[in-house]
Design a protein around this motif. Structure first.
Motif, PDB file in Angstrom:
ATOM      1  N   ASP A  77       0.815  -1.216   0.000  1.00 19.86           N
ATOM      2  CA  ASP A  77       0.000   0.000   0.000  1.00 19.86           C
ATOM      3  C   ASP A  77       0.843   1.259   0.000  1.00 19.86           C
ATOM      4  N   SER A  78       2.135   1.099   0.279  1.00 22.19           N
ATOM      5  CA  SER A  78       3.054   2.236   0.252  1.00 22.19           C
ATOM      6  C   SER A  78       4.474   1.710   0.139  1.00 22.19           C
ATOM      7  N   PHE A  79       5.395   2.631  -0.143  1.00 22.77           N
ATOM      8  CA  PHE A  79       6.780   2.230  -0.357  1.00 22.77           C
ATOM      9  C   PHE A  79       7.706   3.071   0.510  1.00 22.77           C
ATOM     10  N   ALA A  80       8.729   2.406   1.069  1.00 20.34           N
ATOM     11  CA  ALA A  80       9.655   3.085   1.973  1.00 20.34           C
ATOM     12  C   ALA A  80      10.932   3.523   1.274  1.00 20.34           C
ATOM     13  N   ALA A  81      11.378   2.752   0.270  1.00 22.30           N
ATOM     14  CA  ALA A  81      12.646   3.086  -0.379  1.00 22.30           C
ATOM     15  C   ALA A  81      12.742   2.397  -1.736  1.00 22.30           C
TER      16      ALA A  81
END
Length: 262
Positions: A77-81
């Motif tokens: 649902d989201s990306f950190a890097a």
């Protein structure tokens, strides 16, 4: 006849010295090894080959293409890097994505992170490293051309393992080399994580004895170390007291002996 303070201090000092003597020996041996060791050798820096750089003429797709492909297949649902790496000379996007894990009733949901690999020239996802790829990656980063001695696939490690608290799963590739070096390659990340050799293993064992953390080796605030530190201080103080009392008694006996001769 009541026993003197000198007697009790002497007894305390003797038994404390016996109890702490072995640990003091470990601390001394460890300190000598730490101070006389070249940390570059311990870390295996002389065995590490520099990672080759990617060509500046590469035609890469936008990372957003890889992110779209990840969203289509997985529940991120989201990306950190997002990081550009190379795997055996090929450009790869290493993407760290986040998704929520639904716990049982009564428990709150928690975030879990997964690393995905995508071909940076097409944006298509690629699988984690295979055994053969992990061996090739480890060999490409090892300085020299030693033969591979053994390969082990790790999905878990215990608190005393030399690869403890590091990304899993991973392949442990051990080479035929006097240093008995093992290179650890994380399959999901596609990169080398650790170099471990005999000098590091000796350092790690002595470090455990030094910190007295026999569970995880790195906790400097454990109760055993605190207790021995306090007992060590008591031993030193009792030694000074013993020396002072003994000196005082010796002087008194010397004066008495002189008076007896007069």
């Amino acid at each position: 006849m009541a026993k003197s303070k000198h007697y009790y201090i002497r007894k305390s000092h003797r038994y404390l010295g016996l109890l702490l003597g072995i640990q003091f020996l470990f601390w001394t041996i460890g300190g000598l090894y730490f101070s006389w060791s070249n940390m570059d050798d311990v870390h295996g820096d002389f065995q590490k080959k520099a990672e080759p750089l990617l060509s500046g003429n590469l035609q890469l797709v936008s990372p957003s293409v890889a992110l779209d492909n990840i969203r289509k297949i997985h529940q991120a649902d989201s990306f950190a890097a997002v990081q550009l790496i190379q795997i055996l000379g090929k450009p790869v996007y290493q993407v760290k994505g986040r998704h929520m894990v639904h716990e049982h009733e009564g428990h709150t949901n928690r975030a879990a992170y997964t690393t995905y690999l995508a071909d940076a020239t097409t944006g298509q996802l690629r699988p984690a490293l295979s055994r053969e790829e992990a061996i090739a990656v480890a060999s490409s980063r090892f300085n020299g051309t030693p033969a591979v001695k053994s390969v082990e696939y790790l999905t878990s490690t215990h608190s005393h393992h030399e690869y403890r608290e590091s990304p899993l799963p991973a392949y442990a590739v051990t080479f035929e080399h006097p240093s008995a070096t093992t290179v650890y390659v994380a399959t999901d990340l596609g990169t080398v994580q650790k170099f471990r050799n005999n000098k590091w293993r000796a350092f790690d064992f002595l470090w455990m004895l030094h910190t007295m953390d026999y569970q995880g080796r790195d906790n400097f605030g454990n109760l055993l170390l605190r207790a021995f530190s306090i007992l060590g201080l008591i031993t030193v103080v009792s030694g000074f007291l013993l020396w002072g009392i003994s000196t005082s008694l010796f002087k008194k006996r010397k004066k008495i002996a002189k008076r007896a001769l007069v």
